[in-house]
Design an enzyme around this catalytic site. Structure first.
Site, PDB file in Angstrom:
ATOM      1  CG  ASP A 164       0.031   0.771  -1.101  1.00  0.00           C
ATOM      2  OD1 ASP A 164      -0.555  -0.262  -1.451  1.00  0.00           O
ATOM      3  OD2 ASP A 164       0.664   0.856  -0.036  1.00  0.00           O
ATOM      4  CG  ASP A 165      -4.186  -0.910  -2.129  1.00  0.00           C
ATOM      5  OD1 ASP A 165      -3.268  -1.720  -2.333  1.00  0.00           O
ATOM      6  OD2 ASP A 165      -4.935  -0.972  -1.139  1.00  0.00           O
TER       7      ASP A 165
ATOM      8  CB  CYS B 149       0.973  -4.407   0.121  1.00  0.00           C
ATOM      9  SG  CYS B 149      -0.639  -3.614  -0.003  1.00  0.00           S
TER      10      CYS B 149
ATOM     11  NE  ARG C  18       4.598  -2.438  -0.782  1.00  0.00           N
ATOM     12  CZ  ARG C  18       4.419  -1.200  -1.238  1.00  0.00           C
ATOM     13  NH1 ARG C  18       5.448  -0.389  -1.327  1.00  0.00           N
ATOM     14  NH2 ARG C  18       3.225  -0.778  -1.602  1.00  0.00           N
TER      15      ARG C  18
ATOM     16  CE  LYS D 139       2.616  -0.939   2.084  1.00  0.00           C
ATOM     17  NZ  LYS D 139       1.204  -1.004   1.647  1.00  0.00           N
TER      18      LYS D 139
ATOM     19  CG  HIS E  15       3.931  -4.028   3.975  1.00  0.00           C
ATOM     20  ND1 HIS E  15       2.884  -4.244   3.121  1.00  0.00           N
ATOM     21  CD2 HIS E  15       3.545  -4.567   5.166  1.00  0.00           C
ATOM     22  CE1 HIS E  15       1.909  -4.863   3.739  1.00  0.00           C
ATOM     23  NE2 HIS E  15       2.282  -5.078   4.977  1.00  0.00           N
TER      24      HIS E  15
ATOM     25  CG  HIS F 138      -3.092   1.263   1.289  1.00  0.00           C
ATOM     26  ND1 HIS F 138      -3.776   1.206   2.485  1.00  0.00           N
ATOM     27  CD2 HIS F 138      -2.702  -0.015   1.026  1.00  0.00           C
ATOM     28  CE1 HIS F 138      -3.801  -0.045   2.922  1.00  0.00           C
ATOM     29  NE2 HIS F 138      -3.155  -0.809   2.050  1.00  0.00           N
TER      30      HIS F 138
ATOM     31  CG  ASP G  65       1.024  -2.063  -3.890  1.00  0.00           C
ATOM     32  OD1 ASP G  65      -0.009  -1.675  -4.473  1.00  0.00           O
ATOM     33  OD2 ASP G  65       1.141  -2.038  -2.647  1.00  0.00           O
ATOM     34  CG  ASN G  66      -2.117  -4.265  -4.556  1.00  0.00           C
ATOM     35  OD1 ASN G  66      -1.342  -4.404  -3.602  1.00  0.00           O
ATOM     36  ND2 ASN G  66      -3.110  -3.387  -4.550  1.00  0.00           N
TER      37      ASN G  66
ATOM     38  CE  LYS H 193      -4.102  -5.080  -1.038  1.00  0.00           C
ATOM     39  NZ  LYS H 193      -4.131  -3.936  -0.083  1.00  0.00           N
TER      40      LYS H 193
END
Length: 530
Positions: free
Chosen positions: A44-45, A82, A86, A125, A127, A210, A316-317, A357
């Protein structure tokens, strides 16, 4: 040496076998290897060059090991955000088509693989709309929101407990750290199927790295002082390392430092003292993530499953530029802190790319992506240059699993898959580098990629055009030299936007600028109290 006589009974037995061979089932004569297991790991991130195998100085030996015995993709893309990432991963559709699973007309990977005989497992996660057990997963552990306290499990925004074990609220123990717990349950779920001969699909969605910046002290200690040289020097080192690894060639021009970010040398001692620990804790979070992936690899090895398991790992980004701070605690690390780094370190983490992002430039969408599958990947340690996107994961798994993608779910028509299978390129059989165009649109940042051409725009700004084969880092806008190409791609983008429910270029152009701050106001934040 005397010759050994073959007993008559053996001769008769051999003859019987030879005579019966034509009657044997072709399946028995040429048994096919079992279908692969699948593990999709999403972090994540994370920035493009954070991993050691992508040029970074953070210790990531386990992911580096997967890369050296697998493939590193250098042109694999996400949706720059995010939940939107997904949604495309789970469905094989553009995120606008499902509205992050809020709309009908989609099926998840779990819902496609389960009828094909796969155990479907998830840890981490979610989300997205609904909950994993409602969307095809046999087992689930994790949190339903987008961001949590790593030590308490509470949702960062609301403070609620959105942790779940299957459909039940999960009460977090005192020794909780989310990166460890997410891996613990993933391994537990795998162990539950030890006597089950079905293949498995595991979706492992880590929240690291993240914000908030939370890490165990023993991991943070490893990085004390490592970032004292500042972001300008680390950017230079990472770019050099990317060149040494063969990832960045002459077409990867190091983008300029973000114009709103100061040089490290211009900062005061107090400003450096505030900013430096952020990167130390961030690096510790990535390190801990790698340690846990190492635990998963060790488990697969010990159970004899590693060779026939296709593992994907990606972010994810891109790195997140948005400053976050609740309360007055300015030192990151512990569960009592509530802070994130801002564009200053994010710009470095995305070396050598532009933006971050949420943006449709490569700093938002281009992710390090590792594929590992000893039984299927021959060119181990190599670089894969095939332009690919999250929507390609679904058709890849469908093909390799021999699954059937549905035309309906719950009485509703399901949109056809938007991506292309990567099965051939994974196995070194790709003969063509052409594919369907790739599109992006989130928060009014938008783009289209067709072959080597990329047309991209930030919210409220007009189009830019790049030849990716010559300018991977989007440093030289050539739209004035190729107006016909820009016109063709702009038309393609708007047609796509209208088809899937994205915003057209005109709507993005007339939108409002983002109100999210990308920089801490150091003068105000560090001002001595009067």
């Amino acid at each position: 040496m005397p010759k050994r006589r073959v007993p008559v009974r053996c001769v008769i037995a051999l003859a019987t076998v030879l005579v019966s061979l034509p009657c044997l089932s072709p399946t028995l004569l040429a048994a096919k290897p079992s279908r692969p297991n699948f593990i999709v790991i999403v972090c994540d991130d994370m920035g493009f060059s954070d991993l050691g195998c992508y040029g970074g100085e953070i210790d990531t030996p386990n992911l580096d090991r997967l890369a050296s015995s697998g493939l590193r993709f250098v042109d694999f893309h996400n949706n720059a955000k995010c939940s939107e990432t997904r949604a495309s991963l789970m469905t094989g559709l553009w995120h606008q088509q499902s509205k992050n699973l809020k709309k009908p007309g989609n099926a998840t990977i779990a819902e496609v693989l389960k009828p094909a005989g796969y155990r479907t497992l998830m840890s981490g996660k979610w989300h997205l709309a609904g909950e994993p057990p409602e969307r095809g997963f046999d087992r689930y552990f994790g949190f339903l929101g987008g961001c949590i306290n790593f030590f308490t499990g509470n949702d960062w925004g609301s403070g609620e407990n959105l942790m779940r074990l299957d459909r039940n609220v999960f009460d977090v123990p005192d020794d909780f750290y989310s990166t460890d717990a997410i891996t613990d349950y993933a391994i537990d779920f795998l162990n539950e199927g030890e006597s089950d001969d079905r293949p498995f699909f595991l979706y492992l969605a880590h929240n690291a790295p993240h914000f908030p910046l939370h890490a165990p002290e023993e991991d943070i200690a490893k990085y004390r002082g490592r970032y004292r040289v500042g972001w300008d020097e680390i950017r230079r080192r990472r770019y050099q390392r990317l060149q040494e690894l063969g990832i960045a060639d002459e077409t990867w021009n190091l983008s300029d430092r973000d114009s709103k970010v100061e040089s490290w040398d211009s900062l005061t001692a107090k400003e450096r003292e505030f900013l430096e620990p952020m990167m130390e804790v961030y690096a510790a979070m990535v390190d801990r993530l790698d340690q846990n992936i190492g635990r998963l690899i060790d488990h697969l090895e010990s159970t004899g499953q590693l060779n026939n398991t296709l593992i994907f790992f990606f972010s994810d980004n891109g790195a997140c530029p948005y400053q976050r701070l609740k309360g007055d605690m300015l030192v990151p690390g512990s569960g009592d802190s509530d802070i994130a780094y801002d564009a200053r370190w994010a710009n470095m983490c995305n070396t050598p790319l532009r933006n971050y992002k949420q943006y449709a430039h490569h700093g938002g969408t281009l992710t390090p992506m590792i594929a590992h599958w000893p039984n299927g990947i021959q060119d181990t340690g190599g670089l894969n240059h095939f332009p690919s996107h999250l929507v390609d994961i679904m058709p890849t798994l469908v093909e390799l699993a021999g699954a059937t993608y549905p035309t309906q779910r719950n009485g509703q028509d399901v949109f056809p898959m938007e991506g292309v299978s990567l099965a051939a390129t994974l196995q070194g059989k790709e003969t063509s580098r052409q594919r369907k165009p790739i599109y992006w649109e989130f928060a009014n940042n938008h783009a289209v990629r067709d072959g080597n051409w990329k047309l991209v725009a930030e919210r409220t700004k007009d189009w830019e055009l790049y030849d990716i084969s010559r300018d991977r880092c989007e440093t030289n806008n050539i739209i004035e030299q190729y107006p016909d190409v820009a016109k063709r791609l702009a038309k393609s983008y708007d047609q796509w936007a209208k088809r899937v429910g994205a915003k057209t270029h005109a709507k993005c152009l007339n939108s409002s600028p983002s109100n999210q701050s990308q920089l801490f106001n150091l003068d105000k934040l560090l001002r001595d109290p009067q």
